[in-house]
Design a protein around this motif. Structure first.
Motif, PDB file in Angstrom:
ATOM      1  N   GLN A 106      65.890   7.931 -47.423  1.00 13.62           N
ATOM      2  CA  GLN A 106      66.098   7.402 -46.073  1.00 13.62           C
ATOM      3  C   GLN A 106      64.830   7.539 -45.224  1.00 13.62           C
ATOM      4  O   GLN A 106      64.413   6.604 -44.554  1.00 13.62           O
ATOM      5  CB  GLN A 106      67.229   8.164 -45.364  1.00 13.62           C
ATOM      6  CG  GLN A 106      68.592   7.982 -45.981  1.00 13.62           C
ATOM      7  CD  GLN A 106      69.069   6.552 -45.888  1.00 13.62           C
ATOM      8  OE1 GLN A 106      69.036   5.955 -44.813  1.00 13.62           O
ATOM      9  NE2 GLN A 106      69.482   5.987 -47.012  1.00 13.62           N
ATOM     10  N   LEU A 107      64.240   8.732 -45.263  1.00 13.16           N
ATOM     11  CA  LEU A 107      63.071   8.989 -44.424  1.00 13.16           C
ATOM     12  C   LEU A 107      61.859   8.188 -44.897  1.00 13.16           C
ATOM     13  O   LEU A 107      61.058   7.736 -44.073  1.00 13.16           O
ATOM     14  CB  LEU A 107      62.762  10.487 -44.380  1.00 13.16           C
ATOM     15  CG  LEU A 107      63.804  11.320 -43.625  1.00 13.16           C
ATOM     16  CD1 LEU A 107      63.667  12.806 -43.934  1.00 13.16           C
ATOM     17  CD2 LEU A 107      63.694  11.097 -42.106  1.00 13.16           C
ATOM     18  N   LEU A 108      61.739   8.001 -46.209  1.00  7.62           N
ATOM     19  CA  LEU A 108      60.636   7.173 -46.709  1.00  7.62           C
ATOM     20  C   LEU A 108      60.781   5.728 -46.236  1.00  7.62           C
ATOM     21  O   LEU A 108      59.798   5.098 -45.844  1.00  7.62           O
ATOM     22  CB  LEU A 108      60.591   7.205 -48.245  1.00  7.62           C
ATOM     23  CG  LEU A 108      59.789   8.335 -48.893  1.00  7.62           C
ATOM     24  CD1 LEU A 108      59.904   8.266 -50.412  1.00  7.62           C
ATOM     25  CD2 LEU A 108      58.313   8.278 -48.478  1.00  7.62           C
ATOM     26  N   LEU A 121      62.251   4.763 -43.505  1.00  7.03           N
ATOM     27  CA  LEU A 121      61.928   4.792 -42.077  1.00  7.03           C
ATOM     28  C   LEU A 121      60.411   4.855 -41.888  1.00  7.03           C
ATOM     29  O   LEU A 121      59.838   4.141 -41.058  1.00  7.03           O
ATOM     30  CB  LEU A 121      62.598   6.025 -41.447  1.00  7.03           C
ATOM     31  CG  LEU A 121      62.447   6.240 -39.954  1.00  7.03           C
ATOM     32  CD1 LEU A 121      63.127   5.114 -39.175  1.00  7.03           C
ATOM     33  CD2 LEU A 121      63.065   7.591 -39.541  1.00  7.03           C
ATOM     34  N   TYR A 122      59.767   5.689 -42.679  1.00  6.57           N
ATOM     35  CA  TYR A 122      58.322   5.895 -42.601  1.00  6.57           C
ATOM     36  C   TYR A 122      57.567   4.615 -42.951  1.00  6.57           C
ATOM     37  O   TYR A 122      56.626   4.220 -42.262  1.00  6.57           O
ATOM     38  CB  TYR A 122      57.957   7.030 -43.563  1.00  6.57           C
ATOM     39  CG  TYR A 122      56.486   7.335 -43.693  1.00  6.57           C
ATOM     40  CD1 TYR A 122      55.736   7.750 -42.595  1.00  6.57           C
ATOM     41  CD2 TYR A 122      55.861   7.251 -44.935  1.00  6.57           C
ATOM     42  CE1 TYR A 122      54.392   8.062 -42.738  1.00  6.57           C
ATOM     43  CE2 TYR A 122      54.512   7.564 -45.081  1.00  6.57           C
ATOM     44  CZ  TYR A 122      53.781   7.956 -43.979  1.00  6.57           C
ATOM     45  OH  TYR A 122      52.456   8.264 -44.124  1.00  6.57           O
ATOM     46  N   ILE A 123      57.980   3.954 -44.014  1.00  7.54           N
ATOM     47  CA  ILE A 123      57.310   2.733 -44.443  1.00  7.54           C
ATOM     48  C   ILE A 123      57.516   1.615 -43.418  1.00  7.54           C
ATOM     49  O   ILE A 123      56.611   0.850 -43.118  1.00  7.54           O
ATOM     50  CB  ILE A 123      57.789   2.289 -45.857  1.00  7.54           C
ATOM     51  CG1 ILE A 123      57.452   3.362 -46.913  1.00  7.54           C
ATOM     52  CG2 ILE A 123      57.183   0.937 -46.256  1.00  7.54           C
ATOM     53  CD1 ILE A 123      55.979   3.691 -47.102  1.00  7.54           C
ATOM     54  N   SER A 124      58.732   1.547 -42.842  1.00  5.08           N
ATOM     55  CA  SER A 124      58.980   0.431 -41.923  1.00  5.08           C
ATOM     56  C   SER A 124      58.485   0.706 -40.508  1.00  5.08           C
ATOM     57  O   SER A 124      58.023  -0.202 -39.832  1.00  5.08           O
ATOM     58  CB  SER A 124      60.467   0.065 -41.914  1.00  5.08           C
ATOM     59  OG  SER A 124      61.218   1.154 -41.454  1.00  5.08           O
ATOM     60  N   GLU A 125      58.550   1.967 -40.042  1.00  2.00           N
ATOM     61  CA  GLU A 125      58.196   2.213 -38.638  1.00  2.00           C
ATOM     62  C   GLU A 125      57.029   3.167 -38.433  1.00  2.00           C
ATOM     63  O   GLU A 125      56.688   3.497 -37.294  1.00  2.00           O
ATOM     64  CB  GLU A 125      59.426   2.716 -37.877  1.00  2.00           C
ATOM     65  CG  GLU A 125      60.481   1.619 -37.723  1.00  2.00           C
ATOM     66  CD  GLU A 125      61.741   2.147 -37.071  1.00  2.00           C
ATOM     67  OE1 GLU A 125      61.627   2.970 -36.153  1.00  2.00           O
ATOM     68  OE2 GLU A 125      62.826   1.730 -37.502  1.00  2.00           O
ATOM     69  N   GLY A 126      56.469   3.652 -39.540  1.00  2.00           N
ATOM     70  CA  GLY A 126      55.323   4.538 -39.399  1.00  2.00           C
ATOM     71  C   GLY A 126      55.720   5.993 -39.179  1.00  2.00           C
ATOM     72  O   GLY A 126      56.894   6.355 -39.280  1.00  2.00           O
ATOM     73  N   PHE A 127      54.729   6.800 -38.822  1.00  2.00           N
ATOM     74  CA  PHE A 127      54.941   8.238 -38.746  1.00  2.00           C
ATOM     75  C   PHE A 127      55.657   8.687 -37.470  1.00  2.00           C
ATOM     76  O   PHE A 127      56.270   9.755 -37.432  1.00  2.00           O
ATOM     77  CB  PHE A 127      53.588   8.956 -38.882  1.00  2.00           C
ATOM     78  CG  PHE A 127      53.692  10.445 -38.960  1.00  2.00           C
ATOM     79  CD1 PHE A 127      54.456  11.062 -39.949  1.00  2.00           C
ATOM     80  CD2 PHE A 127      53.036  11.252 -38.038  1.00  2.00           C
ATOM     81  CE1 PHE A 127      54.559  12.440 -40.023  1.00  2.00           C
ATOM     82  CE2 PHE A 127      53.129  12.642 -38.098  1.00  2.00           C
ATOM     83  CZ  PHE A 127      53.890  13.232 -39.099  1.00  2.00           C
ATOM     84  N   THR A 128      55.581   7.861 -36.407  1.00  2.00           N
ATOM     85  CA  THR A 128      56.128   8.287 -35.105  1.00  2.00           C
ATOM     86  C   THR A 128      57.581   8.794 -35.158  1.00  2.00           C
ATOM     87  O   THR A 128      57.854   9.888 -34.659  1.00  2.00           O
ATOM     88  CB  THR A 128      55.974   7.155 -34.064  1.00  2.00           C
ATOM     89  OG1 THR A 128      54.637   6.658 -34.169  1.00  2.00           O
ATOM     90  CG2 THR A 128      56.229   7.642 -32.664  1.00  2.00           C
TER      91      THR A 128
END
Ligand code: BTX
Length: 324
Positions: A254-256, A258-265
């Motif tokens: 899930q977090l990956l 989120l990270y790939i689609s929206e970045g680190f923020t």
């Protein structure tokens, strides 16, 4: 085997209800004798399969043994943990995962061991990994990110560990920058991220996660118990390791995404909600010396910002943190 996995999927979908041997054979596309044979194998591996005449079979409960099937059954992911290799004992799952990665193992491949004889922490430290009590796991990840962003994956993983532990035990652990997961101030989990890169491209990230799950106090040495704990010690009861691994796979995936689609923020703000060090006076021991001051937070690269008493802000890339 495929039949075995199809069988486990069928039992999972049946949710503890009976399915006839005939239906299983039909759905899976093999003979009833083959079904029977695979069920006998499952039983040998510690699964409790009940057989009742005219009703069929049902899976009663999960066994407490770790195995590939145990982990596979109940996995809710598409990639992370879908390829899982379980070992009774290894030197270090990091070492095994590196070999698998070099041989082309796909993104999400998971190496789990019941025991590590040479479990490793950061630098040349040891990670104590006794048999049958913990989760000693390495994930092979192949994210399409730049090398300098790799430390963000350690922080992402810390959030995943917190969320998985929270989901399974209802205890919310805290994160101590960069890679410690604490409960009541004691270390319950350590994370080790290692990279394989060629020029500036990441070949793979080997994400090592060690979680103390079912150790009792006297399973730790006198030295380690001062700063370590386990989920069982905190909760007063045994925790199912397979469920926790499945949950860990779920949150990493899930977090990956989120990270790939929206970045680190968004990862950064989740991380900050669980972090203990922020706003506190700390002492950071680095290779360049020790820095004292107030931890302001992390920047977008995952670097810790420390405000010294003279007002200077130091960027801490790697350190051991003590609370003042
Ligand atoms: P670290 O360098 O931050 O922490 C290592 C330190 O933690 C040790 O020096 C010791 O003081 C303490 N320690 C050792 N074992 C334990 C334990 N079981 N519980 C609590 N504290 C302990 C942290 O490194 C990264 C650890 C990653 C471990 C995983 S397990 C799967 C994978 N395989 C492998 O060899 N390492 C990773």
């Amino acid at each position: 085997s495929n039949v075995r996995q199809a069988l486990l999927d069928a039992f999972k979908n049946a949710n503890g209800k009976f399915i006839s041997g005939e239906k299983l054979a039909q759905n899976i596309g093999c003979s009833r004798t083959a079904i029977w044979k695979h069920i006998e194998d499952l039983k040998k591996d510690g699964f409790h399969v009940e057989a009742v005449r005219k009703k069929g079979y049902r899976l009663l409960e999960q066994s407490n043994k770790l195995s590939e099937n145990e982990i596979y059954l109940g996995l809710e992911t598409e990639e992370i943990g879908r390829s899982v290799y379980f070992f009774e004992s290894v030197t270090s799952t990091q070492k095994v995962a590196k070999e698998y990665a070099m041989n082309g193992a796909k993104h999400g491949t998971l190496i789990v061991a019941d025991e590590q004889t040479e479990g490793r922490g950061r630098m040349v430290r040891k990670w104590y990994s006794p048999k049958g009590t913990g989760i000693w796991a390495s994930f092979i990840l192949r994210p399409d990110i730049q090398i300098q962003h790799a430390p963000q994956l350690t922080l992402l993983s810390a959030v995943a560990v917190v969320q998985a532990i929270k989901k399974v035990t209802h205890i919310t652990p805290e994160i101590k920058w960069p890679n410690d997961i604490l409960i009541s101030g004691r270390k319950v989990c350590g994370i080790l991220t290692e990279l394989q890169a060629e020029e500036d491209r990441i070949q793979s990230v080997i994400l090592g996660i060690g979680i103390n799950v079912n150790q009792d106090k006297n399973d730790f040495s006198a030295e380690i118990i001062k700063k370590a704990t386990s989920l069982k010690i905190e909760l007063g009861k045994t925790v199912n390791r397979s469920s926790l691994i499945q949950s860990l796979c779920y949150y990493i995936e899930q977090l990956l995404h989120l990270y790939i689609s929206e970045g680190f923020t968004p990862i950064k703000s989740l991380w900050e909600t669980y972090a203990v060090s922020i706003g506190k006076r700390i002492s950071a021991r680095t290779v360049k010396g020790t820095f004292d001051g107030v931890a302001l937070g992390i920047n977008n690269e995952g670097v810790l910002l420390l405000k010294q008493d003279n007002g200077d802000i130091v960027e801490i890339i790697s350190a051991d943190i003590d609370f003042a």
